[in-house]
Design a protein around this motif. Structure first.
Motif, PDB file in Angstrom:
ATOM      1  N   ILE A  86       0.987  -1.131  -0.092  1.00 16.16           N
ATOM      2  CA  ILE A  86      -0.016   0.000  -0.122  1.00 16.16           C
ATOM      3  C   ILE A  86       0.836   1.164   0.052  1.00 16.16           C
ATOM      4  O   ILE A  86       1.974   1.293   0.801  1.00 16.16           O
ATOM      5  N   GLN A  87       0.546   2.355  -0.994  1.00 19.37           N
ATOM      6  CA  GLN A  87       1.231   3.522  -0.953  1.00 19.37           C
ATOM      7  C   GLN A  87       0.621   4.573   0.052  1.00 19.37           C
ATOM      8  O   GLN A  87      -0.343   5.114  -0.603  1.00 19.37           O
ATOM      9  N   LEU A  88       1.086   4.474   1.277  1.00 15.91           N
ATOM     10  CA  LEU A  88       0.434   5.527   2.155  1.00 15.91           C
ATOM     11  C   LEU A  88       1.504   5.835   3.097  1.00 15.91           C
ATOM     12  O   LEU A  88       2.039   5.053   3.909  1.00 15.91           O
ATOM     13  N   ASP A  89       1.603   7.334   3.401  1.00 13.29           N
ATOM     14  CA  ASP A  89       2.409   7.764   4.254  1.00 13.29           C
ATOM     15  C   ASP A  89       1.796   7.689   5.676  1.00 13.29           C
ATOM     16  O   ASP A  89       1.196   8.482   6.131  1.00 13.29           O
ATOM     17  N   LEU A  90       2.204   6.676   6.569  1.00 13.51           N
ATOM     18  CA  LEU A  90       1.547   6.722   7.811  1.00 13.51           C
ATOM     19  C   LEU A  90       2.860   7.160   8.910  1.00 13.51           C
ATOM     20  O   LEU A  90       2.673   7.658  10.129  1.00 13.51           O
ATOM     21  N   GLU A  91       4.080   7.161   8.356  1.00 14.08           N
ATOM     22  CA  GLU A  91       5.066   7.793   9.279  1.00 14.08           C
ATOM     23  C   GLU A  91       5.033   9.128   9.753  1.00 14.08           C
ATOM     24  O   GLU A  91       5.369   9.395  10.860  1.00 14.08           O
ATOM     25  N   SER A  92       4.496  10.038   8.944  1.00  9.85           N
ATOM     26  CA  SER A  92       4.188  11.323   9.330  1.00  9.85           C
ATOM     27  C   SER A  92       2.998  11.196  10.489  1.00  9.85           C
ATOM     28  O   SER A  92       3.200  12.004  11.553  1.00  9.85           O
ATOM     29  N   ASP A  93       2.052  10.779  10.280  1.00  5.98           N
ATOM     30  CA  ASP A  93       0.786  10.678  11.088  1.00  5.98           C
ATOM     31  C   ASP A  93       1.529  10.028  12.510  1.00  5.98           C
ATOM     32  O   ASP A  93       1.042  10.774  13.595  1.00  5.98           O
ATOM     33  N   PHE A  94       2.432   9.019  12.744  1.00  7.40           N
ATOM     34  CA  PHE A  94       2.891   8.544  13.952  1.00  7.40           C
ATOM     35  C   PHE A  94       3.573   9.650  14.425  1.00  7.40           C
ATOM     36  O   PHE A  94       3.829   9.589  15.624  1.00  7.40           O
TER      37      PHE A  94
END
Length: 218
Positions: A86-94
């Motif tokens: 999946i192409q999704l930036d979760l790092e920024s949210d975390f």
């Protein structure tokens, strides 16, 4: 026909379970609304993500570093994301969540709700469905009851005719703060969504086969 579906924590535990949920949803075009829980246990010695989130918040309240616990939470979701491609930036949210958590700007309810939030973000991206945050339509009154009229109208406006994924378990208070239902509250979110969208069927899925029988007086 519209079917609203709900998937619990064990159905969201790892990438393999996400694939099962995808297959269930895509096998029936009437299943256009999915409500999901936080990642549950993968095996008997594993941890539920919601338990880790509560633990993480408790650590910070007592001035104890929660980095190892937070890492367990982030790694679980990043592992699911990467395994599914999946192409999704979760790092920024975390990173933003950790920053606010360390500054004691995150309530216990908001912290606990992030499991459902990240599950829904991932599942929506995996399916190509639209993500609708529960905080954008589940409205609590000041006494903790749900403002059904306002909530139903909001979801109907956002989801009518669309394929959507919604996080369960939480909503928003009049002051904008996150509030959770009691544990297991994703079932309530699913029922609210089914009522709001005038669904023909509400399906509550579990990955455990069988029928539960109990004395109705209990």
């Amino acid at each position: 026909m519209l079917k609203v579906t709900k998937f619990g924590g064990s159905s969201m535990a790892d990438a393999g379970q996400y694939k099962k949920v995808r297959d269930i949803l895509l096998s029936d075009p009437e299943r256009r609304v999915a409500v999901v829980s936080a990642a549950g246990k993968r095996h008997s010695k594993d941890h539920k993500i919601t338990d880790l989130l509560y633990l993480c918040h408790a650590h910070t309240q007592y001035g104890v570093a929660c980095d190892p616990v937070f890492e367990m939470i982030t790694s679980r979701y990043l592992e699911i994301r990467d395994e599914l491609g999946i192409q999704l930036d979760l790092e920024s949210d975390f990173a933003e969540l950790k920053k606010r958590l360390d500054a004691k700007q995150v309530s216990q309810d908001e912290m606990a709700s992030r499991g459902e939030y990240f599950s829904a973000k991932l599942m929506a991206a995996f399916l190509g469905f639209e993500f609708i945050d529960a905080a954008d339509w589940v409205y609590f009154n000041i006494d903790g009851t749900v403002d059904t009229e306002k909530s139903y109208a909001a979801l109907s406006a956002k989801a009518k005719g669309k394929c959507v994924v919604i996080p369960g378990f939480y909503g928003v208070m009049p002051d904008g703060s996150i509030r959770t239902f009691s544990r297991g509250g994703s079932d309530i979110t699913g029922a609210l969504a089914a009522a709001a969208l005038d669904a023909d069927v509400y399906e509550n899925w579990t990955d455990v086969s069988g029928i539960l029988m109990a004395d109705p007086r209990l």
